[in-house]
Design a protein around this motif. Structure first.
Motif, PDB file in Angstrom:
ATOM      1  N   LEU A 116       0.820  -1.215   0.000  1.00  0.00           N
ATOM      2  CA  LEU A 116       0.000   0.000   0.000  1.00  0.00           C
ATOM      3  C   LEU A 116       0.853   1.263   0.000  1.00  0.00           C
ATOM      4  O   LEU A 116       0.578   2.214  -0.737  1.00  0.00           O
ATOM      5  N   ALA A 117       1.885   1.269   0.821  1.00  0.00           N
ATOM      6  CA  ALA A 117       2.770   2.439   0.859  1.00  0.00           C
ATOM      7  C   ALA A 117       3.492   2.605  -0.479  1.00  0.00           C
ATOM      8  O   ALA A 117       3.629   3.726  -0.989  1.00  0.00           O
ATOM      9  N   GLY A 118       3.923   1.518  -1.052  1.00  0.00           N
ATOM     10  CA  GLY A 118       4.601   1.584  -2.346  1.00  0.00           C
ATOM     11  C   GLY A 118       3.692   2.075  -3.446  1.00  0.00           C
ATOM     12  O   GLY A 118       4.094   2.878  -4.294  1.00  0.00           O
ATOM     13  N   GLY A 119       2.459   1.611  -3.447  1.00  0.00           N
ATOM     14  CA  GLY A 119       1.496   2.083  -4.443  1.00  0.00           C
ATOM     15  C   GLY A 119       1.218   3.565  -4.300  1.00  0.00           C
ATOM     16  O   GLY A 119       1.095   4.280  -5.293  1.00  0.00           O
ATOM     17  N   ALA A 120       1.114   4.035  -3.073  1.00  0.00           N
ATOM     18  CA  ALA A 120       0.874   5.457  -2.841  1.00  0.00           C
ATOM     19  C   ALA A 120       2.051   6.296  -3.327  1.00  0.00           C
ATOM     20  O   ALA A 120       1.870   7.343  -3.949  1.00  0.00           O
ATOM     21  N   VAL A 121       3.269   5.828  -3.060  1.00  0.00           N
ATOM     22  CA  VAL A 121       4.462   6.560  -3.524  1.00  0.00           C
ATOM     23  C   VAL A 121       4.510   6.570  -5.042  1.00  0.00           C
ATOM     24  O   VAL A 121       4.749   7.603  -5.674  1.00  0.00           O
ATOM     25  N   LEU A 122       4.256   5.417  -5.640  1.00  0.00           N
ATOM     26  CA  LEU A 122       4.340   5.319  -7.094  1.00  0.00           C
ATOM     27  C   LEU A 122       3.280   6.184  -7.772  1.00  0.00           C
ATOM     28  O   LEU A 122       3.564   6.880  -8.749  1.00  0.00           O
ATOM     29  N   LEU A 123       2.063   6.174  -7.242  1.00  0.00           N
ATOM     30  CA  LEU A 123       1.008   7.009  -7.837  1.00  0.00           C
ATOM     31  C   LEU A 123       1.225   8.489  -7.541  1.00  0.00           C
ATOM     32  O   LEU A 123       0.873   9.344  -8.349  1.00  0.00           O
ATOM     33  N   GLY A 124       1.789   8.796  -6.386  1.00  0.00           N
ATOM     34  CA  GLY A 124       2.001  10.191  -6.014  1.00  0.00           C
ATOM     35  C   GLY A 124       3.090  10.851  -6.834  1.00  0.00           C
ATOM     36  O   GLY A 124       2.968  12.001  -7.247  1.00  0.00           O
ATOM     37  N   TRP A 152      10.786   8.378 -11.879  1.00  0.00           N
ATOM     38  CA  TRP A 152      11.194   8.812 -10.541  1.00  0.00           C
ATOM     39  C   TRP A 152      10.385   8.092  -9.464  1.00  0.00           C
ATOM     40  O   TRP A 152      10.891   7.769  -8.391  1.00  0.00           O
ATOM     41  N   GLY A 153       9.124   7.818  -9.739  1.00  0.00           N
ATOM     42  CA  GLY A 153       8.301   7.077  -8.791  1.00  0.00           C
ATOM     43  C   GLY A 153       8.785   5.648  -8.611  1.00  0.00           C
ATOM     44  O   GLY A 153       8.831   5.125  -7.503  1.00  0.00           O
ATOM     45  N   ILE A 154       9.159   5.023  -9.721  1.00  0.00           N
ATOM     46  CA  ILE A 154       9.676   3.658  -9.653  1.00  0.00           C
ATOM     47  C   ILE A 154      11.003   3.625  -8.900  1.00  0.00           C
ATOM     48  O   ILE A 154      11.233   2.751  -8.059  1.00  0.00           O
ATOM     49  N   LEU A 155      11.879   4.586  -9.170  1.00  0.00           N
ATOM     50  CA  LEU A 155      13.165   4.627  -8.467  1.00  0.00           C
ATOM     51  C   LEU A 155      12.981   4.929  -6.979  1.00  0.00           C
ATOM     52  O   LEU A 155      13.667   4.345  -6.137  1.00  0.00           O
TER      53      LEU A 155
END
Length: 68
Positions: A32-40, A45-48
Motif C-alpha cells: 500500500l505504501a509503495g502504491g501510494a508513492v508510485l502514484l504520487g 522517478w516514482g519507480i526509483l
C-alpha cells in the motif's frame, strides 16, 4: 481442560502460523505504501523512489534480524 488451542500455543505450528500472518500484514502495508508513492510521484522517478524505499525497509528488517 483448557482446549486444543492452549495445548498448541507454544508449539512450532502456531509460531509458524503467527509469523506467516505477520509477514502477510507487513507485505500488505508495504504494498500500500509503495502504491501510494508510485502514484504520487509517477513515472521513472516514482519507480526509483519505490525501489529505494523498499530497499531501505528490507535493509532495516535484515539489520533487525542480524542483531536479534
Amino acid at each position: 481442560m483448557r482446549g486444543p488451542l492452549h495445548a498448541l500455543w507454544n508449539t512450532r505450528l502456531i509460531g509458524t502460523y503467527l509469523r506467516l500472518r505477520v509477514g502477510f500484514l507487513l507485505a500488505g502495508v508495504l504494498a500500500l505504501a509503495g502504491g501510494a508513492v508510485l502514484l504520487g510521484i509517477g513515472g521513472l522517478w516514482g519507480i526509483l523512489t519505490l525501489f529505494g524505499l523498499v530497499s531501505l525497509i528490507l535493509l532495516a528488517f535484515g539489520l533487525v534480524l542480524i542483531t536479534r
